[in-house]
Structures are given as C-alpha cells and as structure tokens.
Design an enzyme around this catalytic site. Structure first.
Site, PDB file in Angstrom:
ATOM      1  N   SER A  50      21.744  40.902  62.827  1.00  0.00           N
ATOM      2  CA  SER A  50      20.865  41.256  63.927  1.00  0.00           C
ATOM      3  C   SER A  50      21.280  42.525  64.670  1.00  0.00           C
ATOM      4  CB  SER A  50      20.816  40.090  64.925  1.00  0.00           C
ATOM      5  OG  SER A  50      22.108  39.849  65.477  1.00  0.00           O
ATOM      6  N   SER A  94      26.120  39.136  61.557  1.00  0.00           N
ATOM      7  CA  SER A  94      25.297  40.153  62.203  1.00  0.00           C
ATOM      8  C   SER A  94      26.004  41.454  62.556  1.00  0.00           C
ATOM      9  CB  SER A  94      24.654  39.574  63.472  1.00  0.00           C
ATOM     10  OG  SER A  94      23.687  38.618  63.129  1.00  0.00           O
ATOM     11  N   LYS A 121      24.756  46.735  72.076  1.00  0.00           N
ATOM     12  CA  LYS A 121      23.698  45.871  71.558  1.00  0.00           C
ATOM     13  C   LYS A 121      23.048  45.152  72.729  1.00  0.00           C
ATOM     14  CE  LYS A 121      23.011  41.973  68.351  1.00  0.00           C
ATOM     15  NZ  LYS A 121      23.665  41.069  67.379  1.00  0.00           N
TER      16      LYS A 121
END
EC number: 6.3.5.7
Length: 493
Positions: free
Chosen positions: A159, A183, A84
């Site tokens: 996210s 997330s 990420k």
C-alpha cells in the site's frame, strides 16, 4: 553534485553530508524537491503540500547548520522527506487515502514523524497510499491511483505505492512507509528502491492510522541500504506512554555494522519461495543476486518454510478481523466524513460508512466481522492464530540452519493498472512471499537486484530473525557496494 540540477540524484547520506558542509542550503534543497514533486503531479504520488511549513522548517535547519561549530547537529538536519498518509501530521492533511478522512487535520504528529523531525528532517508533504493501507497496487486510494515511474501504465505496488514511486522518480530522497503484510517490501521491489520493515514493535505505532494492530509496522524507503539504516536509526525507539506494543529497547545505530564482511554468512533459501507460480524473469533476477552474495563470501543453505501457502488464508482472517475492530471508530460522530442526510443515529452510521469507505475496505470489514462473529470465532479466527504461531515456529527452526533468509519479494514484476480487474484474490496472492515474515513479526527488506519482463524492477527479499535489522542492512549494503542495480533510474525522471 553541489548544483540544484543534481540534488535529486543524491542519496540521503550524500545530501546530509553536503548540508553539514554547507555546500548546499536546506532551503535550496527543499525548493528543488518541491518543484520536482509539483511538476510530476501526474504520477499521483503526493496528496498534500504545505509550502509555507516546508520552507519554514528548511530555514530553521539552515540557521541550526550555520550556528553549529562542533558537528553536534542531528545527522538528518535539512534532509527533505515525505510521509505516507497513514501517519497523522499536524501541519498536513491526514486522510489514510480514504474519503472517510478527506480533509482531516490531526492535532498532533505521529511518533515516527516527531522522531524524524527531532533529527532535523524537513517535511515535503504527504504521500498517496491504498485506503487504510489495504491493497497491493495503490489503486484503492480514494484520491486516485499512483503510477509506477518505470512504466506509467503499471502499478507501483501497495500500500506504500506513493512512497516507492516518489523515491524512484527522484521526487524526494526518502519517504516513510508502513508494512502490514508487505506494504513496504512489495512496492520497493516494483519500483526498484530499497525498503525495510523492522521487527514488530521496533517503531512506535502511535499516530499511525491502524489497519491490523498486531501486524502494522513503520519503516523507511530510500535508494540505498545505507540511507535506510540512517533513517531507521532515527525512527525506532521505545514509546511506552503512547504505544503499548512498542519494544522497550533503546534506539540503535544501524549504520555501525554496514561494512562488516559477510564471509561465511549462512543464507537460507526456502524451497517454497521458488516453486510453481514464480515468474521466470523474477526467478532469474533473484538467482543472480544469490550468486552475487555467494561471490561476497556468503553460503547458500537450502531450508524449508512448510506453511508458506497457509500464510495467505491466515493473514486474510487475522488482518480483516483486526481491521473490522479498528475501523469501527469511523462512524461520523466525532471526526471524518458524515452523511448529509439520515433519518436517525443508526441510519447515520450506515450511510456514513457506506459513503466513506471504498469497496476493498468494506470487503475486509465484512470478512473480519464474519470471522469474529458467534459460531465462527473458534473455527476461523482462533484457528488462524494457532497456525500463525506455527508459521513463526517454522522460521525459528529455519534459523537453526541459517543467519538470514533470502528469496523473491513477489511472484511477478509490477502488473498493469487495473490488470487484476475486480479479482481481489489476484492481489492477495501477490503477497505470498511477504506474508509469512509479517505474521511472525520478523524484520524484512527489499533491495533492487535486476529487471524482469518489460524492463520492470525486481527486488530481493531478506528476512532476519527478531531484532536482526542490522544484519539485513549489512547484507544489503555489501551487495549494493558490489552491484549497480540500486543506481538505476527510470527514464524521464
């Protein structure tokens, strides 16, 4: 299973086994996944590749595998992953999904990235995410939205949407994510993959671009609980010299208790997670999963988490307050975006931040600055911290009656991209079931347990007491051994 056409259908554990047996090479594996990721660029999951670095790492893994004669190589040697883009990386861009850091290259790797590299992981690239990890739909990235591989018109969640979408689409076997208020768990649920957020402090935050420092935590996303256990074992461990919030606990082998029986395990079912607002399709899938756990020997126990509804206002006071402080460092002076034209230093600050931050980040900075301001700190921030403590106490009362808590991850399946329009409250309300555990610092995970409306995945959330990740993974693994939901694959991938 040894042909390149099937490599993307292998789990981390299966792929690692083939690599150690030298039935497939790390180079072949890396090339295969790079080709898949680049061929599916329209998904929006990846932000950056560095093919030279990836293939160099793969060749080094092959040399290490060839030289090993006693089985002493790291478990994940040659396994490809992507990170990420909230983790800084030396050989790839580190943007946090923001124009503020567009093109930024870090001089060092995040601890989680370094730990995985030490276990032989080959880095494929960086994955899209909501800007500074602020969002529930992965529509807040400065570099475009991520699409859900189960329905390209829908959100993958956020996210860590790029991580979840990439794993679900078989663009890679696993990815890193971060979880501040859900997330990892929410996108895992929306995309039909498995993800776990460990206890706060289990994994080092060094090199994670900070959103809310008392909440942020790193974790893995993969297709199975077994894979998550392998990855979490590599990611966790103390980092006292670089992260003061890192727990002084040795790394743990989370695979050790995966196959233990869950006979007699008490699973708490909070009434507040099954009330008004929970969609019928999600309720049906979660109820089915709970019945399956009963068949495996677990016992369902009704419990109460009475302050569940307060978790949303509490979180959206504390997290923005911490964000407003953390993001004050992005001012255009030392790194990142700087406005091209300005009259003086103050004007440069204003224009740089106005241009560099997106709307959601600006919204949270303003909220955070407001609740920390003179005259409002006691009324909002201090009060929120007191209620946060009460929410944590509610969990401890619940664990007197049960061993693990189970319920839905989100009230609905993934919604259409743009489906919430300009209504941030709609996104915030989607986090109601993940926020309580985050505020308490507890480990939580999501595992696929069925499909809801429009054949969209539904996840079951498991929440454990502090440092009980092994128990969560054990429950999830036993469930996955008895069911097939984690094997489902989106059409076209």
């Amino acid at each position: 299973m040894t042909t390149t056409t099937a490599l993307h259908d292998l789990t981390v554990a299966q792929l690692a086994s083939l690599l150690r047996a030298r039935k497939v090479s790390a180079l072949e594996t890396a090339q295969h996944f790079l080709a898949r990721a680049q061929a599916n660029a329209s998904l929006g999951a990846f932000l950056d590749f560095n093919e030279e670095v990836t293939l160099r790492q793969a060749r080094a893994a092959d040399l290490a595998l060839a030289a090993d004669s006693g089985g002493a190589t790291p478990t994940l040697l040659g396994v490809p992953m992507a990170h990420k883009d909230i983790f800084v990386t030396r050989d790839f861009i580190s943007t946090a999904g923001s124009r503020m850091l567009a093109g930024y290259r870090s001089p060092f790797d995040a601890t989680v990235v370094s730990k995985l590299a030490a276990q032989g992981v080959v880095t494929l690239g960086k994955l899209n995410c909501d800007e500074f990890a602020m969002g529930s739909a992965n529509e807040n990235s400065a570099f475009g939205p991520v699409r859900n591989p189960w329905d390209l018109t829908r959100t993958p969640g956020g996210s860590s949407g790029g991580s979840a979408a990439a794993v679900a689409a078989r663009l890679l076997p696993a990815a890193t994510g971060t979880d501040t208020g859900g997330s990892i768990r929410q996108p895992a649920s929306f995309c039909g993959v498995t993800g776990i957020k460990p206890t706060y402090g289990r994994a080092s935050r060094y090199g994670m671009v900070a959103f809310a420092s008392s909440l942020d935590q790193a974790g893995p996303m993969a297709r199975t609980a077994q894979d998550c256990a392998l990855l979490l074992s590599a990611m966790c461990g103390p980092d006292p010299d670089r992260d003061s919030t890192s727990l002084d606990l040795p790394a743990e082998d989370f695979t050790r208790s995966l196959t233990e029986s869950i006979e007699g395990l008490r699973i708490g079912v909070p009434a507040e997670f099954f009330g008004e607002g929970l969609a019928d399709d999600v309720r049906a899938a979660v109820d089915g999963a709970l019945k399956e756990l009963e068949k495996l020997g677990a016992r369902l126990v009704p419990i109460s988490l009475p302050r569940t509804e307060l978790s949303i206002p509490v979180y959206y006071i504390i997290a923005p307050a911490e964000a407003s402080s953390n993001l004050s460092r992005f001012d255009g002076v030392k790194f990142g975006h700087r406005a091209a034209q300005y009259a003086d230093l103050t004007d440069m600050y204003k224009k740089t931040r106005a241009e560099g931050f997106g709307d959601e980040v600006k919204r949270r900075i303003m909220i955070g600055t407001y609740v920390l301001s003179h005259g409002y700190y006691d009324a909002y921030y201090l009060q929120a911290q007191k209620i946060r403590r009460m929410i944590a106490d509610d969990f401890q009362q619940a664990y007197l009656q049960c061993d693990v808590i189970a319920g839905p991850v989100a009230p609905t399946v993934a919604w259409k991209l743009g489906g919430h329009g300009n209504d941030p409250l709609a996104d915030y309300l989607a986090d109601i079931f993940t926020l309580p555990g985050s505020l308490a610092g507890l480990p939580g995970m999501s595992l696929p347990v069925g499909f809801g409306a429009n054949h969209m995945p539904v996840g079951l959330q498991l929440i454990g007491n502090y440092l009980q990740e092994a128990k969560l993974l054990n429950v999830a693994h036993r469930f996955q051994q008895a069911t097939h939901w984690h094997l489902a694959k989106p059409e076209g991938f």
